[in-house]
Design an enzyme around this catalytic site. Structure first.
Site, mmCIF file in Angstrom:
data_model
loop_
_atom_site.group_PDB
_atom_site.id
_atom_site.type_symbol
_atom_site.label_atom_id
_atom_site.label_comp_id
_atom_site.label_asym_id
_atom_site.label_seq_id
_atom_site.Cartn_x
_atom_site.Cartn_y
_atom_site.Cartn_z
ATOM 1 N N GLY A 9 29.454 -3.560 15.661
ATOM 2 C CA GLY A 9 29.593 -2.914 14.357
ATOM 3 C C GLY A 9 30.466 -3.740 13.429
ATOM 4 N N ALA A 10 31.112 -3.051 12.502
ATOM 5 C CA ALA A 10 31.864 -3.734 11.451
ATOM 6 C C ALA A 10 32.957 -4.641 12.021
ATOM 7 C CB ALA A 10 32.464 -2.688 10.512
ATOM 8 N N VAL A 11 33.803 -4.091 12.891
ATOM 9 C CA VAL A 11 34.933 -4.885 13.406
ATOM 10 C C VAL A 11 34.444 -5.932 14.414
ATOM 11 C CG1 VAL A 11 37.118 -4.791 14.668
ATOM 12 C CG2 VAL A 11 36.557 -2.984 13.045
ATOM 13 N N GLY A 12 33.530 -5.535 15.307
ATOM 14 C CA GLY A 12 33.046 -6.467 16.328
ATOM 15 C C GLY A 12 32.377 -7.689 15.713
ATOM 16 N N ARG A 82 37.152 6.082 11.983
ATOM 17 C CA ARG A 82 37.461 7.327 11.273
ATOM 18 C C ARG A 82 36.809 7.355 9.897
ATOM 19 N NH1 ARG A 82 43.844 7.081 9.630
ATOM 20 N NH2 ARG A 82 44.026 4.824 9.398
ATOM 21 N N ARG A 88 43.505 8.638 13.370
ATOM 22 C CA ARG A 88 42.935 7.855 14.481
ATOM 23 C C ARG A 88 42.865 8.710 15.751
ATOM 24 N NH1 ARG A 88 46.478 4.429 11.610
ATOM 25 N NH2 ARG A 88 45.559 2.471 10.903
ATOM 26 N N VAL A 118 40.551 -2.513 20.942
ATOM 27 C CA VAL A 118 40.622 -2.284 19.492
ATOM 28 C C VAL A 118 40.314 -0.819 19.145
ATOM 29 C CG1 VAL A 118 39.706 -3.007 17.239
ATOM 30 C CG2 VAL A 118 39.940 -4.682 19.060
ATOM 31 N N SER A 119 39.381 -0.207 19.889
ATOM 32 C CA SER A 119 38.922 1.157 19.576
ATOM 33 C C SER A 119 40.110 2.116 19.463
ATOM 34 C CB SER A 119 37.970 1.657 20.662
ATOM 35 O OG SER A 119 36.939 0.720 20.889
ATOM 36 N N ASN A 120 39.998 3.063 18.557
ATOM 37 C CA ASN A 120 41.081 4.019 18.306
ATOM 38 C C ASN A 120 40.876 5.339 19.045
ATOM 39 O OD1 ASN A 120 43.082 2.915 16.569
ATOM 40 N ND2 ASN A 120 41.546 2.792 14.937
ATOM 41 N N ASP A 148 48.708 -4.551 11.572
ATOM 42 C CA ASP A 148 49.700 -3.817 10.784
ATOM 43 C C ASP A 148 50.740 -4.770 10.185
ATOM 44 O OD1 ASP A 148 48.321 -1.541 11.517
ATOM 45 O OD2 ASP A 148 49.570 -1.177 13.275
ATOM 46 N N ARG A 151 49.249 -6.383 7.177
ATOM 47 C CA ARG A 151 49.281 -5.446 6.036
ATOM 48 C C ARG A 151 50.695 -5.324 5.478
ATOM 49 N NH1 ARG A 151 45.039 -1.153 8.758
ATOM 50 N NH2 ARG A 151 43.174 -2.168 7.946
ATOM 51 N N HIS A 175 50.246 2.427 16.729
ATOM 52 C CA HIS A 175 49.240 2.108 15.707
ATOM 53 C C HIS A 175 48.715 3.438 15.149
ATOM 54 C CE1 HIS A 175 46.176 -0.010 13.553
ATOM 55 N NE2 HIS A 175 45.206 0.614 14.200
HETATM 56 P P1 NAI Z 1 31.278 0.719 13.811
HETATM 57 O O1 NAI Z 1 30.694 2.083 13.866
HETATM 58 O O2 NAI Z 1 30.915 -0.179 12.678
HETATM 59 O O3 NAI Z 1 30.925 -0.061 15.162
HETATM 60 C C1 NAI Z 1 31.074 0.503 16.430
HETATM 61 C C2 NAI Z 1 29.904 0.035 17.286
HETATM 62 O O4 NAI Z 1 30.121 0.497 18.625
HETATM 63 C C3 NAI Z 1 28.538 0.594 16.831
HETATM 64 O O5 NAI Z 1 27.668 -0.471 16.491
HETATM 65 C C4 NAI Z 1 28.061 1.395 18.027
HETATM 66 O O6 NAI Z 1 26.664 1.342 18.220
HETATM 67 C C5 NAI Z 1 28.819 0.715 19.168
HETATM 68 N N1 NAI Z 1 28.913 1.541 20.381
HETATM 69 C C6 NAI Z 1 29.132 2.866 20.487
HETATM 70 N N2 NAI Z 1 29.118 3.231 21.785
HETATM 71 C C7 NAI Z 1 28.913 2.110 22.516
HETATM 72 C C8 NAI Z 1 28.813 1.842 23.903
HETATM 73 N N3 NAI Z 1 28.934 2.809 24.816
HETATM 74 N N4 NAI Z 1 28.599 0.571 24.280
HETATM 75 C C9 NAI Z 1 28.462 -0.429 23.377
HETATM 76 N N5 NAI Z 1 28.543 -0.229 22.043
HETATM 77 C C10 NAI Z 1 28.772 1.026 21.618
HETATM 78 O O7 NAI Z 1 32.869 0.905 13.903
HETATM 79 P P2 NAI Z 1 33.993 -0.175 13.516
HETATM 80 O O8 NAI Z 1 34.378 0.005 12.117
HETATM 81 O O9 NAI Z 1 33.556 -1.504 14.005
HETATM 82 O O10 NAI Z 1 35.220 0.359 14.402
HETATM 83 C C11 NAI Z 1 35.172 0.273 15.801
HETATM 84 C C12 NAI Z 1 36.417 0.911 16.418
HETATM 85 O O11 NAI Z 1 37.555 0.121 16.122
HETATM 86 C C13 NAI Z 1 36.741 2.320 15.895
HETATM 87 O O12 NAI Z 1 37.198 3.140 16.947
HETATM 88 C C14 NAI Z 1 37.852 2.066 14.895
HETATM 89 O O13 NAI Z 1 38.660 3.204 14.690
HETATM 90 C C15 NAI Z 1 38.587 0.956 15.599
HETATM 91 N N6 NAI Z 1 39.458 0.135 14.745
HETATM 92 C C16 NAI Z 1 40.656 -0.229 15.269
HETATM 93 C C17 NAI Z 1 41.521 -1.035 14.568
HETATM 94 C C18 NAI Z 1 42.823 -1.438 15.181
HETATM 95 O O14 NAI Z 1 43.680 -1.967 14.476
HETATM 96 N N7 NAI Z 1 43.043 -1.237 16.478
HETATM 97 C C19 NAI Z 1 41.179 -1.497 13.211
HETATM 98 C C20 NAI Z 1 39.864 -1.085 12.765
HETATM 99 C C21 NAI Z 1 39.042 -0.293 13.522
#
Ligand code: NAI
Length: 308
Positions: A9-12, A82, A88, A118-120, A148, A151, A175
């Site tokens: 997704g976005a972060v990956g 979120r 989170r 990374v996941s929250n 953080d 930022r 976090h």
């Molecule tokens: P996103 O929705 O764009 O991407 C998440 C991806 O995970 C999706 O493509 C989805 O299909 C995939 N996914 C879901 N279940 C799966 C599974 N069982 N196996 C493989 N792939 C699976 O979300 P985004 O924006 O990339 O955020 C991802 C996570 O990172 C969120 O939990 C977000 O809160 C967290 N995050 C953490 C940060 C940090 O500083 N630790 C900063 C930004 C986001």
């Protein structure tokens, strides 16, 4: 160096792009549960290789973990982000199951892997990976403090009207909007404490804007941010890949450090080829110590909702 990024997704995808652009890795495997999604992102990214001048080979897989076998580092970004107004911590119900399943699959195919979580809610997800992976504690690193702190530096430079490269600062503890602890006492502009330049009002503005940095972006974007999170992960992967022994604040399992045990919280650490090479204990003011303890209490409460 082979790196797996779970969640395309976005972060990956952003993290895979930064890793490739820096050209320090031979291979990046993107994995996603959505059919064809990781393959598509990988192909799109590979078609930037000749334009951007990198040789990293990026491939994608729909949850076929045999493709990740022998990974040196794996980044877990799978799960839901979120939406505006959410904390989170509200993500735990869905994300805990995803992170646990992904961890088991990763370790099965790469028993010596270093995992970056990374996941929250990230501190709790890092704790979950510790409890379920069987990996030694130096091999599990939560990403929060790197983002953080970036930022924090952005807000400091803005308040100081100074270039970001002149500014230094670090964020530790949780976090989360309430548990984040930007260390104002140690923030500097070219080695001079920022309190020499900024008024009390400016300092509290920097503090508050740093703590809600993620929420501010979530409100603007309608989902959480990805460029800075992806860049922060890439810095951590590079520190491991290039054995940089770089000091980065990360969420790590504590065993007495900073007065806490059996909890993952953000603390500065030396990151190198072995993952966490050393946790660095820096002196905190009594107010900072109190805030660190309060953050630990809040994270422990969230950890209490985990089922192993
Ligand atoms: P996103 O929705 O764009 O991407 C998440 C991806 O995970 C999706 O493509 C989805 O299909 C995939 N996914 C879901 N279940 C799966 C599974 N069982 N196996 C493989 N792939 C699976 O979300 P985004 O924006 O990339 O955020 C991802 C996570 O990172 C969120 O939990 C977000 O809160 C967290 N995050 C953490 C940060 C940090 O500083 N630790 C900063 C930004 C986001």
């Amino acid at each position: 160096m082979k790196v797996t990024v779970v969640g395309a997704g976005a972060v990956g995808a952003s993290c895979a792009e930064y890793i490739a652009m820096k050209n320090f890795c031979s291979e990046v495997v993107l994995v996603d549960i959505k059919e064809g999604f990781a393959e598509g992102k990988a192909m799109d990214l590979m078609q930037t290789a000749s334009l951007n001048g990198f040789d990293t080979k990026i491939s994608g897989s729909t949850a076929d973990y045999s493709k990740t076998a022998g990974s040196d580092v794996a980044v877990i970004t799978s799960g839901i982000p979120r939406k505006p107004g959410m904390t989170r911590e509200e993500l735990i119900g869905i994300n805990a199951g995803i992170v646990k399943e992904v961890t088991e699959n990763l370790v099965k195919h790469s028993p010596d892997v270093i995992i970056i979580v990374v996941s929250n809610p990230m501190d709790t997800m890092a704790y979950l990976v510790h409890k379920t992976s069987g990996l030694p504690k130096n091999k599990i690193i939560g990403m929060g403090g790197a983002l953080d702190s970036a930022r924090f530096k952005y807000r400091l430079a803005e308040a100081l009207d100074a270039p970001i490269s002149d500014v230094d600062g670090m964020v530790i503890a949780a976090h989360s909007d309430t548990g984040m602890l930007p260390l104002l006492s140690k923030a500097t502009r070219n080695g001079v404490p920022v309190s020499e330049f900024l008024s009390e009002d400016q300092l509290s503005y920097v503090l508050e804007e740093t703590k809600v940095g993620g929420a501010t972006l979530t409100k603007l974007l309608g989902t959480s941010a990805w460029y800075a999170p992806g860049a922060a992960v890439s810095v951590m992967v590079q520190a491991i890949a290039c054995d940089q022994k770089k000091m980065i604040p990360c969420s790590l399992m504590l065993d007495g450090e900073y007065g806490e045990s059996d909890i993952c919280l953000g603390v500065p650490a030396i990151i190198g080829k072995n993952g966490v090479e050393q946790i660095v204990e820096i002196p905190l003011t009594s107010e900072e110590k109190e805030k660190f303890q309060a953050a630990a209490k809040a994270v422990r409460e969230v950890n209490g909702d985990l089922k192993f």
